[in-house]
Structure formats: structure tokens, C-alpha cells
Design a protein around this motif. Sequence first.
Motif, mmCIF file in Angstrom:
data_model
loop_
_atom_site.group_PDB
_atom_site.id
_atom_site.type_symbol
_atom_site.label_atom_id
_atom_site.label_comp_id
_atom_site.label_asym_id
_atom_site.label_seq_id
_atom_site.Cartn_x
_atom_site.Cartn_y
_atom_site.Cartn_z
ATOM 1 N N ALA A 14 9.685 4.930 2.218
ATOM 2 C CA ALA A 14 8.621 5.811 2.689
ATOM 3 C C ALA A 14 9.141 7.206 3.004
ATOM 4 O O ALA A 14 8.494 8.209 2.675
ATOM 5 C CB ALA A 14 7.939 5.208 3.919
ATOM 6 N N ARG A 18 7.757 10.712 1.431
ATOM 7 C CA ARG A 18 7.236 11.790 2.288
ATOM 8 C C ARG A 18 7.951 13.111 2.011
ATOM 9 O O ARG A 18 7.312 14.177 1.974
ATOM 10 C CB ARG A 18 7.386 11.409 3.769
ATOM 11 C CG ARG A 18 6.461 10.273 4.208
ATOM 12 C CD ARG A 18 6.487 10.104 5.713
ATOM 13 N NE ARG A 18 5.706 8.945 6.143
ATOM 14 C CZ ARG A 18 6.219 7.766 6.466
ATOM 15 N NH1 ARG A 18 7.535 7.593 6.444
ATOM 16 N NH2 ARG A 18 5.440 6.770 6.827
ATOM 17 N N LEU A 51 0.991 6.923 0.458
ATOM 18 C CA LEU A 51 1.556 8.119 1.079
ATOM 19 C C LEU A 51 1.424 9.359 0.205
ATOM 20 O O LEU A 51 1.750 10.459 0.646
ATOM 21 C CB LEU A 51 3.047 7.891 1.381
ATOM 22 C CG LEU A 51 3.395 6.706 2.284
ATOM 23 C CD1 LEU A 51 4.908 6.538 2.364
ATOM 24 C CD2 LEU A 51 2.809 6.906 3.675
#
Length: 210
Positions: A14, A18, A51
Motif C-alpha cells: 500500500a 500511495r 488506493l
Amino acid sequence: MSHTRIKFCGMTRAEDVRLAVELGVDFIGLILAERSPRRLLPGQARALRALVPEEIGVVALVMDNPRGEVADIVAGLHPDYLQFHGGEDDAFCAGFGLPFFKAIAMGDGGDPLEAMANFPSAHGFVLDGHGAGEQGGSGRSFDWTRLPKDSGRPVLLAGGLSPDNVALAIRTAHPWGVDVSSGIEATPGVKDAAKMRRFADAVRAADAAV
């Protein structure tokens, strides 16, 4: 100023996704090919896909996955593009209702235009340094001057790119985009934040110099 598209591939964490979003890359690649060390399970891929904002293209990579499995990936992950790395033919690749990229192995010295002609339905191509039947993400480069100058479709240059050589690659081959995985990693699947930043900066500096 020209705009060389940036694809960060083989994302598994993640925090790396990001940062890629923060850096404004154009594409994020999620690998669902069984043999890849960067392979994601469907639930992991969906968590990372969530995301990514809609302005960044999500590419699901497969390699000789069964038709039903690819259909499940499309239905569950909702990628923007598919990318095929195996022996799939044009009809198979085009059969899922999504634009697709086809990887062309450049490690065997063949004519990329001949290989590309076999995929009239492809949105674009990823020219990578590996040999036929091998995984991408090997970090192997090829002679960038072999990149077709006018294929009529988007071509992403891949294979052996890093923050240190991507500007030279852009100056040499003038690709539509660049695709990097191992060149921005600490270990397979674990990206290095400093390398990610340096790679994006190097691409944009090369574009600004044109």
C-alpha cells in the motif's frame, strides 16, 4: 514539453502505491501471473486497486492465465487495462472487453514490428528485455535503438530501466512510455521510495530537456 508516460509495475504494498499516486505516475501495474515473485492474490490486488484514483490507469498483468481466471480478474478488480505476457493470441486478449497491452520479448533479437502485427486489437505494447516465454521484471535491457519509431500505437519501453539510465533511454528511443519494476526495488515486490522519486524526476527532467 513532451510527456513520457510512467508505469510503475509489480506493486505489492500500500505504501508504494500511495507514493506512486503522489508522484503522479500514469499507470500502476498489478501482477496476477502465477509464476511471478510479485504475484498478488485477488484480495490483495483489490485492496491496492482501491488506493488508485481514476486519473491513473490500473493495469492487470497476466501470463497464460486461464480464460475464466482472467474474466474473474476483470470482474473483481475492475482494471482499466489488461497486459498479456504469455502465448495468448489476439482473439484471446481482445475477448474481455478491455483495452490491452501485449508484451513483446526483445531478448531473442526478433523483429518487434512482425510480432506487433499479430495483435491488431492491441491498444499498445510493452517491449521488454526478456526472452520469449520468460517473465518480465527480469531487469534485462536490450538495444533501445530497436524500438520502432512509428508503430502507430503506444509503445512502453521496459527491461533494465533505472533512475540512472531512464533519461538516456528516453533520449535514445523516444518511447510513448517507460515501464519499470525491478529498477525501483529494494527486493522483488518491495519498492524503494528514493528510487521511485528519482525515476519520476529523471523522466520529467528528460522530457523538459527536449
